[in-house]
Design an enzyme around this catalytic site. Structure first.
Site, PDB file in Angstrom:
ATOM      1  N   GLU A  53      32.439   7.690 -19.003  1.00 42.74           N
ATOM      2  CA  GLU A  53      33.689   8.447 -18.985  1.00 42.74           C
ATOM      3  C   GLU A  53      33.844   9.244 -20.272  1.00 42.74           C
ATOM      4  O   GLU A  53      33.519   8.744 -21.358  1.00 42.74           O
ATOM      5  CB  GLU A  53      34.868   7.457 -18.861  1.00 42.74           C
ATOM      6  CG  GLU A  53      36.215   8.098 -18.741  1.00 42.74           C
ATOM      7  CD  GLU A  53      37.354   7.080 -18.791  1.00 42.74           C
ATOM      8  OE1 GLU A  53      37.213   6.052 -19.483  1.00 42.74           O
ATOM      9  OE2 GLU A  53      38.380   7.322 -18.139  1.00 42.74           O
TER      10      GLU A  53
ATOM     11  N   GLU B 101      40.905   1.963 -15.732  1.00 44.16           N
ATOM     12  CA  GLU B 101      41.101   2.153 -14.288  1.00 44.16           C
ATOM     13  C   GLU B 101      40.371   1.109 -13.439  1.00 44.16           C
ATOM     14  O   GLU B 101      40.572   1.046 -12.225  1.00 44.16           O
ATOM     15  CB  GLU B 101      40.673   3.563 -13.885  1.00 44.16           C
ATOM     16  CG  GLU B 101      41.609   4.659 -14.362  1.00 44.16           C
ATOM     17  CD  GLU B 101      41.287   5.159 -15.771  1.00 44.16           C
ATOM     18  OE1 GLU B 101      40.568   4.457 -16.509  1.00 44.16           O
ATOM     19  OE2 GLU B 101      41.754   6.243 -16.137  1.00 44.16           O
TER      20      GLU B 101
ATOM     21  N   HIS C 245      43.158   5.756 -25.125  1.00 43.32           N
ATOM     22  CA  HIS C 245      41.865   6.280 -24.685  1.00 43.32           C
ATOM     23  C   HIS C 245      41.286   7.227 -25.732  1.00 43.32           C
ATOM     24  O   HIS C 245      41.883   8.266 -26.023  1.00 43.32           O
ATOM     25  CB  HIS C 245      42.028   7.007 -23.350  1.00 43.32           C
ATOM     26  CG  HIS C 245      40.734   7.489 -22.809  1.00 43.32           C
ATOM     27  ND1 HIS C 245      39.858   6.653 -22.145  1.00 43.32           N
ATOM     28  CD2 HIS C 245      40.119   8.677 -22.880  1.00 43.32           C
ATOM     29  CE1 HIS C 245      38.788   7.335 -21.811  1.00 43.32           C
ATOM     30  NE2 HIS C 245      38.908   8.561 -22.249  1.00 43.32           N
TER      31      HIS C 245
ATOM     32  N   HIS D  33      37.235  -0.639 -19.162  1.00 39.37           N
ATOM     33  CA  HIS D  33      37.673   0.648 -18.593  1.00 39.37           C
ATOM     34  C   HIS D  33      39.015   0.450 -17.886  1.00 39.37           C
ATOM     35  O   HIS D  33      39.110  -0.327 -16.926  1.00 39.37           O
ATOM     36  CB  HIS D  33      36.590   1.148 -17.632  1.00 39.37           C
ATOM     37  CG  HIS D  33      36.917   2.407 -16.908  1.00 39.37           C
ATOM     38  ND1 HIS D  33      37.337   3.554 -17.541  1.00 39.37           N
ATOM     39  CD2 HIS D  33      36.856   2.717 -15.584  1.00 39.37           C
ATOM     40  CE1 HIS D  33      37.524   4.507 -16.634  1.00 39.37           C
ATOM     41  NE2 HIS D  33      37.249   4.030 -15.443  1.00 39.37           N
TER      42      HIS D  33
ATOM     43  N   ASP E  95      33.273   2.654 -23.107  1.00 38.42           N
ATOM     44  CA  ASP E  95      33.818   1.484 -22.408  1.00 38.42           C
ATOM     45  C   ASP E  95      32.732   0.449 -22.112  1.00 38.42           C
ATOM     46  O   ASP E  95      32.987  -0.766 -22.148  1.00 38.42           O
ATOM     47  CB  ASP E  95      34.499   1.911 -21.105  1.00 38.42           C
ATOM     48  CG  ASP E  95      35.738   2.764 -21.359  1.00 38.42           C
ATOM     49  OD1 ASP E  95      36.161   2.873 -22.512  1.00 38.42           O
ATOM     50  OD2 ASP E  95      36.257   3.335 -20.378  1.00 38.42           O
TER      51      ASP E  95
ATOM     52  N   GLU F 163      39.875   2.417 -29.968  1.00 34.31           N
ATOM     53  CA  GLU F 163      38.489   2.597 -29.490  1.00 34.31           C
ATOM     54  C   GLU F 163      37.620   3.258 -30.558  1.00 34.31           C
ATOM     55  O   GLU F 163      36.450   2.898 -30.728  1.00 34.31           O
ATOM     56  CB  GLU F 163      38.471   3.417 -28.197  1.00 34.31           C
ATOM     57  CG  GLU F 163      38.858   2.602 -26.979  1.00 34.31           C
ATOM     58  CD  GLU F 163      38.604   3.327 -25.669  1.00 34.31           C
ATOM     59  OE1 GLU F 163      38.270   2.641 -24.685  1.00 34.31           O
ATOM     60  OE2 GLU F 163      38.748   4.564 -25.608  1.00 34.31           O
TER      61      GLU F 163
ATOM     62  N   HIS G 216      35.202  10.583 -23.594  1.00 37.67           N
ATOM     63  CA  HIS G 216      36.027   9.968 -24.644  1.00 37.67           C
ATOM     64  C   HIS G 216      36.222  10.953 -25.790  1.00 37.67           C
ATOM     65  O   HIS G 216      35.992  10.622 -26.969  1.00 37.67           O
ATOM     66  CB  HIS G 216      35.387   8.676 -25.149  1.00 37.67           C
ATOM     67  CG  HIS G 216      35.730   7.475 -24.318  1.00 37.67           C
ATOM     68  ND1 HIS G 216      35.166   7.239 -23.099  1.00 37.67           N
ATOM     69  CD2 HIS G 216      36.590   6.452 -24.517  1.00 37.67           C
ATOM     70  CE1 HIS G 216      35.659   6.120 -22.586  1.00 37.67           C
ATOM     71  NE2 HIS G 216      36.526   5.622 -23.430  1.00 37.67           N
TER      72      HIS G 216
HETATM   73 ZN   LIG Z   1      37.631   3.918 -23.177  1.00 41.07          ZN
END
Ligand SMILES: [Zn+2]
Length: 260
Positions: free
Chosen positions: A35, A123, A174, A121, A46, A179, A37
């Protein structure tokens, strides 16, 4: 104190070994994503974070680890930037649910006692929880225990308030401060210097289509990265590993009021 040996990787066992080696044990499965970032972090954040947490938690629990699962749920605009940014590789929710149920049922053929899923992650969460609830009711899962957690869910609110005063909510962390800090601690070679801030993070629980990602993000970053440090990442990493071990071994942290 002698350091514990690295956790054993389940898939490094032979078929001849695997029944005896997994009997009664705990198995830890990291689940991440591919994904976007932001411009400063890789697509693998993630997955790398879930894998690192899983390996360290497994070491503390003398557990076995499974390879990290990188293909997962769709990124959404209010929590991951969504599909407007190139590089996100996902499967549809119904595919993910079917994949998770099949995989979990197949894993249940081994005689381990407890499966711990460490999610990285945002979602993924509803699909993981539903798949576990479904498979956990099947006869093949009799006598087994399942725990699934997203690493951020283990962060104590008081710790967070002290270390991340402008916390925007985990949906908006995010590619943000936490992170980025974890990546600076674990994989500094994968973090670029130019780190955008987005001072107006999106709210959770709202979905608009089409989404204007130039408003909801700054180049894929949903909240601020300023203040990210390897030291914060190290402290957060240790905090989460300790909380995970306490949760699995003592049931600690399940209720908010247990915080001293
Ligand atoms: Zn992430």
């Amino acid at each position: 104190m002698t350091p514990r040996p690295a956790a054993r990787r389940l898939c490094d066992l032979s078929s001849a070994e695997v029944l005896a080696a997994t009997a009664g044990r705990t198995v830890v499965w990291p689940v991440g994503s591919i994904e976007q970032h932001g411009p400063h972090l890789p697509l693998s954040v993630d997955t790398l974070l879930a894998d690192a947490f899983a390996r360290h938690i497994a070491r503390e629990l003398d557990a076995l680890t499974l390879p990290a699962q990188p293909i997962a749920a769709r990124s959404l605009p209010q929590s991951g930037g969504g599909l407007a940014f190139p590089g996100t590789v996902h499967v549809r929710g119904r595919s993910l649910l079917a994949f998770l149920e099949d995989t979990l049922e197949s894993l249940c053929a081994l005689p381990w006692r407890r499966l711990l899923i460490v999610n990285g992650h945002y979602e993924n969460e509803p699909f993981l929880f539903e798949a576990l609830d479904e498979v956990g009711r099947r006869p093949v899962a009799a006598g087994k225990e399942f725990i699934a957690l997203s690493w951020w869910s283990l962060v104590d609110p008081d710790w967070l308030a002290a270390r991340v005063p402008l916390f925007p909510g985990w949906h908006a962390e995010h590619a943000g401060l936490t992170e980025t800090s974890l990546m600076l601690h674990l994989h500094p070679d994968l973090v670029a210097d130019a780190r955008p801030d987005h001072p107006d993070p999106p709210r959770p629980g709202i979905h608009l289509h089409p989404a204007d990602v130039r408003r909801t993000t700054n180049q894929g970053v949903l909240s601020n990265t300023s203040g990210a440090t390897a030291a914060l990442g190290r402290d957060l990493f240790r905090h989460v590993v300790a909380a995970a071990v306490a949760l699995v071994t003592e049931g600690a942290g399940l209720l908010r009021e247990e915080t001293p």
